[in-house]
Design an enzyme around this catalytic site. Structure first.
Site, PDB file in Angstrom:
ATOM      1  N   HIS A 145      46.538  38.852  37.200  1.00  0.00           N
ATOM      2  CA  HIS A 145      47.092  39.552  38.372  1.00  0.00           C
ATOM      3  C   HIS A 145      48.413  38.944  38.845  1.00  0.00           C
ATOM      4  O   HIS A 145      49.000  39.441  39.807  1.00  0.00           O
ATOM      5  CB  HIS A 145      46.094  39.550  39.530  1.00  0.00           C
TER       6      HIS A 145
ATOM      7  N   ASP B 213      39.335  42.699  30.907  1.00  0.00           N
ATOM      8  CA  ASP B 213      38.771  42.331  32.213  1.00  0.00           C
ATOM      9  C   ASP B 213      38.429  43.614  32.992  1.00  0.00           C
ATOM     10  O   ASP B 213      39.059  44.655  32.792  1.00  0.00           O
ATOM     11  CB  ASP B 213      39.838  41.525  32.961  1.00  0.00           C
TER      12      ASP B 213
ATOM     13  N   HIS C 196      39.111  44.310  35.894  1.00  0.00           N
ATOM     14  CA  HIS C 196      40.249  44.663  36.751  1.00  0.00           C
ATOM     15  C   HIS C 196      41.487  44.933  35.891  1.00  0.00           C
ATOM     16  O   HIS C 196      41.706  44.252  34.880  1.00  0.00           O
ATOM     17  CB  HIS C 196      40.569  43.515  37.710  1.00  0.00           C
TER      18      HIS C 196
ATOM     19  N   ASP D 104      34.178  39.993  33.371  1.00  0.00           N
ATOM     20  CA  ASP D 104      33.602  40.542  34.600  1.00  0.00           C
ATOM     21  C   ASP D 104      33.282  42.030  34.507  1.00  0.00           C
ATOM     22  O   ASP D 104      32.856  42.643  35.489  1.00  0.00           O
ATOM     23  CB  ASP D 104      34.480  40.238  35.833  1.00  0.00           C
TER      24      ASP D 104
HETATM   25 ZN   LIG Z   1      38.674  40.543  36.851  1.00  0.00          ZN
END
Ligand SMILES: [Zn+2]
Length: 343
Positions: free
Chosen positions: A157, A193, A195, A282
């Site tokens: 991120h 991931d 995200h 995740d």
């Molecule tokens: Zn993540």
């Protein structure tokens, strides 16, 4: 497989963060490092401490003033309020506000996207340690075909000059830039991931020498909210070099694995010859994020698919939070990757 880790990774120990309207215990705990290190040891891998690589690898993907901010923030904390426990923003810049303020409190909100990245005394050394593991893994991938960097805190991120979502330095991007520089070829990044890898997308969005693909839970109601949509395809020289594959929440192994096939095809079609996997775990059905439902068998199949090329490949740890299954998922994906590569 060669595995690189850095014991200083555990020094960053955030207690809580502001999520969905309240402060909750922080997901990104140092214990993740212990669990994952234990898993790679049990998996029989060649586990080594990462070398020190200095700041040069970071400068390939982050601005100078952002790196300087990370190095200085804790030392300047008294500017915010004498005795603060963490350096955290209280205001955030918006896209229409672009001036870079002198004071630390303004700079924190300029560089940080949310309240999940508190900086304390040992955050900076931990972040550098995590990046060292990524660089060592990239270098080993060049010489040995593949390697895993046990990076913690995570990185995907973090953009050119911002952190957020638990991330400070983009370890995945650091590894990709290392491969690109050393090999001079097109490098692919496949982010699995849960995200969207918004930082990695941002860093390489205008480039065609690093091709980025991300598989993640639909961001319209999920972090990072403002990026990760299918219509973001790259810009300028990078037009057509970014692929986002958002999945409906609750998706399990089948759509996840199909998306990995699509991402691999996308990279191959663009002439990629080396790969970084942003290996967040995740998307697990047991992860506290709870947005996708990938099983341990699903991660095993993901490892096989991601190993199916001959490209030098650096596997870089991203998210994946404490559950009884975190270590098993890591063992499954690394073992199947290596078995596929070694036939
Ligand atoms: Zn993540």
């Amino acid at each position: 497989m060669k595995v690189f880790h850095a014991p200083k990774s555990v020094l960053h120990a955030p207690e809580s963060y502001f999520r969905r309207g309240r402060f909750i215990p922080h997901f990104e705990q140092p214990q993740r490092y212990d669990v994952m290190l234990q898993a790679v040891k049990e998996g029989g891998h060649d586990v080594q401490e990462a070398a020190e690589h200095g700041l040069e690898p970071l400068t390939l993907v982050h601005s100078e003033r952002y790196i300087h901010f990370l190095a200085e923030a804790w030392k300047r904390r008294a500017e915010i309020e004498p005795g603060v426990d963490y350096v955290l923003p209280s205001h955030f810049s918006r896209p229409e506000m672009s001036h870079y303020p002198e004071g630390l409190i303004g700079r924190v909100g300029f560089h940080m996207a949310d309240l999940s990245t508190p900086i304390h005394e040992h955050t900076y050394p931990a972040v550098l340690a995590s990046a060292n593991a990524a660089v060592s893994a990239a270098q080993a991938a060049i010489h040995h075909g593949y390697a895993y960097g046990l990076c913690r805190p995570p990185g995907h991120h973090a953009s050119t000059e911002s952190g957020g979502g638990f991330c400070f330095v983009n370890n995945t991007a650091v590894a990709a830039a290392q491969l690109q520089k050393a090999l001079g070829c097109k490098v692919g990044v496949i982010d699995i991931d849960v995200h969207h890898g918004n930082g990695t997308q941002n860093i390489f969005y205008h480039r065609d020498d690093v091709v980025t693909a991300s598989i993640h839970a639909d961001p319209s109601t999920f972090m990072p909210y403002y990026a990760g949509y299918a219509d973001e395809t790259g810009a300028g020289a990078g037009q057509g070099c970014n692929l986002n594959l958002p999945l409906p929440h609750g998706s399990g192994d089948e759509p996840y694995l199909r998306a990995i096939d699509d991402a691999l095809e996308f990279c191959a079609a663009r002439g990629v010859e080396a790969l970084v996997v942003a290996m967040g775990l995740d998307a697990s059905e047991h992860d506290p994020n709870g947005a996708l439902a990938v099983t341990t068998e699903g991660f095993r199949s993901a490892g096989e698919k991601l190993a199916a090329t001959t490209w030098p490949t650096a596997l870089i740890q991203e998210g994946g939070y404490l559950s009884e299954h975190l270590g098993d998922n890591l063992k499954a994906i690394l073992a199947s990757f290596e078995q596929t590569r070694t036939g």
